[in-house]
Scaffold this motif. Structure first.
Motif, PDB file in Angstrom:
ATOM      1  N   TYR A 160     -16.351  46.016  48.696  1.00 32.98           N
ATOM      2  CA  TYR A 160     -15.404  47.057  49.087  1.00 32.98           C
ATOM      3  C   TYR A 160     -15.636  48.281  48.201  1.00 32.98           C
ATOM      4  O   TYR A 160     -15.837  48.148  46.987  1.00 32.98           O
ATOM      5  CB  TYR A 160     -13.960  46.596  48.899  1.00 32.98           C
ATOM      6  CG  TYR A 160     -13.493  45.568  49.895  1.00 32.98           C
ATOM      7  CD1 TYR A 160     -13.066  45.934  51.164  1.00 32.98           C
ATOM      8  CD2 TYR A 160     -13.470  44.219  49.546  1.00 32.98           C
ATOM      9  CE1 TYR A 160     -12.618  44.977  52.072  1.00 32.98           C
ATOM     10  CE2 TYR A 160     -13.029  43.263  50.445  1.00 32.98           C
ATOM     11  CZ  TYR A 160     -12.610  43.645  51.706  1.00 32.98           C
ATOM     12  OH  TYR A 160     -12.175  42.705  52.602  1.00 32.98           O
ATOM     13  N   SER A 161     -15.582  49.457  48.809  1.00 32.58           N
ATOM     14  CA  SER A 161     -15.675  50.690  48.018  1.00 32.58           C
ATOM     15  C   SER A 161     -14.269  51.098  47.601  1.00 32.58           C
ATOM     16  O   SER A 161     -13.672  52.006  48.155  1.00 32.58           O
ATOM     17  CB  SER A 161     -16.332  51.806  48.835  1.00 32.58           C
ATOM     18  OG  SER A 161     -15.530  52.122  49.956  1.00 32.58           O
ATOM     19  N   GLY A 162     -13.740  50.410  46.633  1.00 33.94           N
ATOM     20  CA  GLY A 162     -12.390  50.682  46.170  1.00 33.94           C
ATOM     21  C   GLY A 162     -11.377  49.738  46.794  1.00 33.94           C
ATOM     22  O   GLY A 162     -11.698  48.920  47.657  1.00 33.94           O
ATOM     23  N   GLN A 163     -10.142  49.866  46.351  1.00 33.63           N
ATOM     24  CA  GLN A 163      -9.067  48.998  46.831  1.00 33.63           C
ATOM     25  C   GLN A 163      -7.926  49.800  47.446  1.00 33.63           C
ATOM     26  O   GLN A 163      -6.812  49.324  47.555  1.00 33.63           O
ATOM     27  CB  GLN A 163      -8.535  48.152  45.652  1.00 33.63           C
ATOM     28  CG  GLN A 163      -9.583  47.245  45.014  1.00 33.63           C
ATOM     29  CD  GLN A 163     -10.112  46.208  45.981  1.00 33.63           C
ATOM     30  OE1 GLN A 163      -9.349  45.616  46.748  1.00 33.63           O
ATOM     31  NE2 GLN A 163     -11.424  45.978  45.949  1.00 33.63           N
ATOM     32  N   ARG A 175     -10.970  52.718  52.762  1.00 36.50           N
ATOM     33  CA  ARG A 175     -12.149  52.256  52.023  1.00 36.50           C
ATOM     34  C   ARG A 175     -13.200  51.748  52.999  1.00 36.50           C
ATOM     35  O   ARG A 175     -12.913  51.501  54.172  1.00 36.50           O
ATOM     36  CB  ARG A 175     -11.770  51.149  51.030  1.00 36.50           C
ATOM     37  CG  ARG A 175     -11.035  49.987  51.672  1.00 36.50           C
ATOM     38  CD  ARG A 175     -10.607  48.968  50.639  1.00 36.50           C
ATOM     39  NE  ARG A 175      -9.804  47.910  51.236  1.00 36.50           N
ATOM     40  CZ  ARG A 175      -9.566  46.735  50.649  1.00 36.50           C
ATOM     41  NH1 ARG A 175     -10.076  46.475  49.463  1.00 36.50           N
ATOM     42  NH2 ARG A 175      -8.817  45.834  51.249  1.00 36.50           N
ATOM     43  N   MET A 205     -10.526  61.106  54.180  1.00 38.99           N
ATOM     44  CA  MET A 205     -11.538  61.087  53.117  1.00 38.99           C
ATOM     45  C   MET A 205     -11.777  62.501  52.636  1.00 38.99           C
ATOM     46  O   MET A 205     -11.299  63.470  53.228  1.00 38.99           O
ATOM     47  CB  MET A 205     -12.852  60.482  53.630  1.00 38.99           C
ATOM     48  CG  MET A 205     -13.549  61.323  54.682  1.00 38.99           C
ATOM     49  SD  MET A 205     -15.178  60.720  55.144  1.00 38.99           S
ATOM     50  CE  MET A 205     -14.758  59.216  56.010  1.00 38.99           C
ATOM     51  N   LYS A 265     -12.162  60.282  42.180  1.00 39.81           N
ATOM     52  CA  LYS A 265     -11.670  58.901  42.160  1.00 39.81           C
ATOM     53  C   LYS A 265     -10.756  58.630  40.974  1.00 39.81           C
ATOM     54  O   LYS A 265      -9.900  57.741  41.042  1.00 39.81           O
ATOM     55  CB  LYS A 265     -12.850  57.939  42.162  1.00 39.81           C
ATOM     56  CG  LYS A 265     -13.615  57.948  43.478  1.00 39.81           C
ATOM     57  CD  LYS A 265     -14.743  56.952  43.493  1.00 39.81           C
ATOM     58  CE  LYS A 265     -15.397  56.907  44.859  1.00 39.81           C
ATOM     59  NZ  LYS A 265     -16.451  55.881  44.947  1.00 39.81           N
ATOM     60  N   ASN A 296      -7.305  56.209  46.438  1.00 41.59           N
ATOM     61  CA  ASN A 296      -6.928  55.743  47.779  1.00 41.59           C
ATOM     62  C   ASN A 296      -7.832  56.245  48.899  1.00 41.59           C
ATOM     63  O   ASN A 296      -7.714  55.775  50.031  1.00 41.59           O
ATOM     64  CB  ASN A 296      -5.486  56.150  48.090  1.00 41.59           C
ATOM     65  CG  ASN A 296      -4.491  55.322  47.322  1.00 41.59           C
ATOM     66  OD1 ASN A 296      -4.629  54.101  47.228  1.00 41.59           O
ATOM     67  ND2 ASN A 296      -3.495  55.977  46.741  1.00 41.59           N
ATOM     68  N   HIS A 297      -8.696  57.212  48.601  1.00 40.97           N
ATOM     69  CA  HIS A 297      -9.524  57.780  49.666  1.00 40.97           C
ATOM     70  C   HIS A 297     -10.974  57.872  49.209  1.00 40.97           C
ATOM     71  O   HIS A 297     -11.249  58.299  48.084  1.00 40.97           O
ATOM     72  CB  HIS A 297      -9.021  59.168  50.061  1.00 40.97           C
ATOM     73  CG  HIS A 297      -7.601  59.174  50.546  1.00 40.97           C
ATOM     74  ND1 HIS A 297      -6.545  59.533  49.732  1.00 40.97           N
ATOM     75  CD2 HIS A 297      -7.072  58.840  51.738  1.00 40.97           C
ATOM     76  CE1 HIS A 297      -5.408  59.426  50.417  1.00 40.97           C
ATOM     77  NE2 HIS A 297      -5.706  59.013  51.637  1.00 40.97           N
ATOM     78  N   PRO A 298     -11.917  57.517  50.083  1.00 47.05           N
ATOM     79  CA  PRO A 298     -13.328  57.568  49.710  1.00 47.05           C
ATOM     80  C   PRO A 298     -13.864  58.991  49.681  1.00 47.05           C
ATOM     81  O   PRO A 298     -13.257  59.926  50.210  1.00 47.05           O
ATOM     82  CB  PRO A 298     -14.014  56.739  50.802  1.00 47.05           C
ATOM     83  CG  PRO A 298     -13.108  56.855  51.981  1.00 47.05           C
ATOM     84  CD  PRO A 298     -11.714  56.952  51.434  1.00 47.05           C
ATOM     85  N   ASP A 331     -19.258  57.386  48.333  1.00 39.97           N
ATOM     86  CA  ASP A 331     -19.090  56.189  49.163  1.00 39.97           C
ATOM     87  C   ASP A 331     -19.878  56.208  50.460  1.00 39.97           C
ATOM     88  O   ASP A 331     -20.217  55.150  50.993  1.00 39.97           O
ATOM     89  CB  ASP A 331     -17.599  56.003  49.490  1.00 39.97           C
ATOM     90  CG  ASP A 331     -16.760  55.849  48.241  1.00 39.97           C
ATOM     91  OD1 ASP A 331     -16.914  54.829  47.552  1.00 39.97           O
ATOM     92  OD2 ASP A 331     -15.972  56.772  47.942  1.00 39.97           O
TER      93      ASP A 331
END
Length: 762
Positions: free
Chosen positions: A377-380, A384, A551, A585, A590-592, A614
């Motif tokens: 996952y690219s982040g939580q 994502r 994003m 980030k 919360n956003h890619p 991302d």
């Protein structure tokens, strides 16, 4: 595309005035003239025009007397003084026209046409030139109430299609019957012919290595005798005489790789799809390492395009009952013509069996595959990307798959232009003064095509039309004034659910870096870096908690340059992009973060320097067949999900097709592009699996882009991979604005709108 708007707008707004110096450069006077025009300062503009004509006028007239046509591209700089003088005269004439001084303006325009008919002004945002005399005549036509669409249509030449005396005995050639593939998958790939007579008989005339049969063709001898093959082969790219085009390209003084591609395109235009596929296949098998050059002098690999063409034709025409599996051409070092290497797998092209045809007719969808479990996952955060065991990617919003069906949206009223400072903010424009923003909420569809609103043509607004079409995302460009538009965007999201991909130019066109236009953003300059960081941070802090944010997108084709040195210092640029992504980030998990590249130029550097970005987004215009090697190249060089930030085509095709034919071609172009985006997304076996969507360009025609905002220009801007072969930038809209008399309300739906309703709502 949008680069034209911002480049011109910021060119005017960001350039500081300098104290007048004795005999300053013509460049400086032109720059200040544009600035004075934008500020509606006719007094200063007149002084500047007097200055340039006094210093450079005599030389300009001497240069003009030497020309009987536009100078060739390698000689344009020799006549720059002439063009600078003509440009300043044009700027003044336009300013007079905008102030209602039509008689004075006409006199100035006519003077330009007589004295400087071959002057050209450079547009840095497009990387091309426009004719000053041509735009002067356009402005005269506006003042005299003429419309170029009212002119008598040019009579098209009769259309012919190739009639082959020797078409070949096989519709699909099994190359293994006539030779063998050696070193498959390597740079030493080679097809070795063992039965040349059999291969020649199978292929048919004009397809390598069968050239002898073409010279035996009575039609060839007849066309040659009639003079139909005179001129350069490039004159035959967009001809309606497809029979002559086939003969011309089959005998052209070009490499066989280039010849086969244009032979294939000629057959394709003639709807001889099986023969077109045969030509494209011969290119892949025999000449996978061919390199050629685009109009913009960038490297182009015909075999990769041919591979994509075959996939496109099979996809669009299932009635061919063909399958093409296992073909792949990977180009290493694609940006360096001296170091590039082609790794080739020719694949297998075959006819489907009767059982396979029956299954195909029962289910037209491409075969799907299981994605497997998530592995990355690219982040939580709320939005994502996720990568699965299959290697495929998806974009998740609140843990649900979200496929970008995006739109570039900048509705511009006819007559407005950034050139003269009249462009209004569409999020504030209330043309009827009723408290309702015009374009999003009060536009109406002219279903009768008569430029009049009838009782059964209600005001529905662009947002309603977009929702009906299936749009779920708008791409917007951050400006400091947007802070006051939050309420507008919140209303949009509440009513229609559109997400926003918020873009920041990151120094492109010198925006946000503090640099002047002439200086340009330097991605190694600490001051410029700090200014851009602060500019991006402000954007993120203002919008990071808004529910409509999907994003952040950094840049807009920065790798092509234009008031920045990302093209000269790509390592510095891509390293800086990653630093910006890390900063974003740190304040918004919360956003890619994505980049907006120009096609795949320097994608290898993106893969090397941008681990914290991302996704790879790009503006890509390659043709109706889609994006070719784009998806595989991003997967191989970057290993990231990908999406198209701009794609599309004009609904005007020049003299080679009627408006109705061009509308259909525009629709077909978008369909081919969208299916390529879809079939390379997660779960489809035939694609790369890294596509997460695309953003079509654009919602509405913008008439200002060829400098005459009250005229819908029908003159070609440049050669391009579009219907008719040219780039008509004022005609890219999913909707038109009719004759302009009912702007900004009227919407003329084109065929592509209904195509998208089928594609995006199904």
């Amino acid at each position: 595309m949008v680069r034209a708007f911002v480049a011109i707008l910021l060119f005017f707004a960001a350039c500081p005035a300098h104290a007048q110096a004795q005999e300053r450069s013509a460049d400086e006077i032109v720059r200040l003239s544009w600035q004075a025009s934008q500020n509606a300062d006719l007094k200063t503009l007149t002084e500047l025009v007097d200055e340039i004509t006094e210093i450079y006028g005599d030389k300009a007239r001497v240069l003009a007397s030497q020309l009987t046509n536009f100078p060739p591209r390698d000689k344009i700089s020799d006549y720059k003084i002439m063009s600078d003088v003509a440009t300043c005269l044009f700027i003044k004439a336009e300013a007079l026209m905008h102030q209602g001084k039509n008689d004075e303006a006409k006199a100035e325009f006519k003077n330009i046409i007589v004295q400087y008919p071959w002057a050209q002004s450079f547009d840095p945002s497009r990387g091309g030139y426009w004719s000053v005399a041509e735009k002067s005549q356009d402005s005269i036509d506006v003042m005299e109430g003429k419309n170029p669409l009212d002119a008598a249509p040019v009579k098209k030449a009769p259309r012919t299609v190739p009639v082959l005396a020797f078409p070949g005995r096989e519709q699909v050639v099994d190359w293994t019957k006539y030779g063998q593939f050696l070193n498959v998958g390597t740079q030493n790939f080679h097809y070795q012919i063992t039965d040349q007579p059999g291969l020649i008989a199978a292929l048919g005339e004009g397809i390598y290595p069968n050239i002898a049969d073409l010279y035996k063709d009575p039609g060839y001898r007849k066309a040659l005798k009639a003079g139909r093959l005179q001129g350069s082969q490039w004159d035959f790219v967009n001809t309606t005489d497809l029979q002559a085009a086939f003969y011309k390209w089959a005998t052209a003084p070009e490499s066989w790789g280039v010849r086969l591609f244009y032979i294939g395109e000629t057959f394709e235009k003639a709807r001889m799809f099986a023969q077109a596929i045969k030509a494209y296949d011969a290119l892949i098998v025999n000449f996978p390492s061919t390199i050629a050059w685009t109009y913009w002098q960038t490297p182009w690999y015909p075999a990769q395009a041919a591979l994509a063409k075959i996939q496109y034709l099979i996809r669009i025409h299932p009635e061919l009952h063909l399958e093409f599996k296992g073909a792949k051409i990977r180009i290493l070092n694609p940006d360096d013509p001296h170091l590039f290497v082609a790794l080739t797998k020719p694949g297998i092209l075959r006819n489907l069996s009767l059982l396979e045809i029956a299954k195909q007719q029962l289910n037209w969808q491409p075969k799907r595959m299981l994605l497997g479990k998530p592995v990355y996952y690219s982040g939580q955060g709320q939005v994502r990307f996720v990568k699965y065991e299959s290697g495929h990617w998806q974009l998740l919003v609140d843990n649900k798959p979200f496929f970008i069906k995006g739109m570039s949206y900048m509705p511009t009223k006819i007559g407005q232009s950034p050139d003269d400072g009249t462009l209004q903010d569409w999020m504030r424009e209330d043309d009827s003064h009723d408290g309702v923003i015009t374009a999003p909420y009060e536009a109406w569809v002219d279903k009768y095509g008569d430029n009049k609103r009838h009782a059964d043509e209600p005001m529905v607004g662009d947002f309603y039309l977009m929702k009906e079409m299936g749009v779920n995302t708008l791409r917007m460009y951050y400006q400091p004034s947007m802070k006051s538009d939050k309420a507008f965007l919140e209303k949009m999201y509440a009513g229609y659910g559109f997400k926003v991909a918020m873009s920041n130019f990151l120094g492109k066109y010198a925006i946000g870096s503090g640099a002047s236009w002439t200086e340009g953003t330097d991605y190694e300059n600490p001051v410029h870096q700090k200014n851009m960081m602060d500019y991006v941070r402000k954007m993120v802090m203002e919008f990071k908690d808004e529910p409509y944010i999907l994003m952040w997108i950094l840049g807009n084709e920065n790798n092509y340059g234009v008031a920045s040195n990302a093209d000269k210092k790509p390592d510095a640029y891509y390293k800086f992009v990653n630093e910006v992504a890390k900063m974003i980030k740190s304040i918004d998990p919360n956003h890619p973060v994505a980049i907006c590249n120009g096609d795949t130029l320097f994608v290898d550097k993106f893969g090397k320097y941008d681990p914290d970005v991302d996704a790879f987004g790009a503006n890509v215009y390659r043709g109706d067949y889609g994006f070719g090697s784009f998806w595989d190249q991003v997967a191989e060089e970057a290993g990231k999900p990908a999406f198209i930030t701009e794609y599309g085509a004009p609904s005007w095709g020049g003299v080679s097709m009627t408006y109705q034919e061009a509308q259909q071609a525009q629709s077909d172009y978008h369909k081919g592009n969208w299916l390529d985006i879809l079939y390379n997304s997660a779960g489809y076996k035939e694609g790369a699996g890294n596509s997460v969507g695309g953003m079509a360009f654009e919602w509405l025609d913008e008439w200002w882009k060829d400098y005459s905002p009250s005229i819908h220009d029908t003159k070609a801007d440049a050669v391009g991979p579009f219907p008719g072969g040219y780039y008509f930038e004022e005609w890219f809209g999913i909707f038109g604005q009719g004759d302009g008399s009912q702007s900004p309300y009227l919407r003329e739906p084109r065929k592509v709108y209904y195509t998208y309703k089928e594609l995006w709502k199904s």
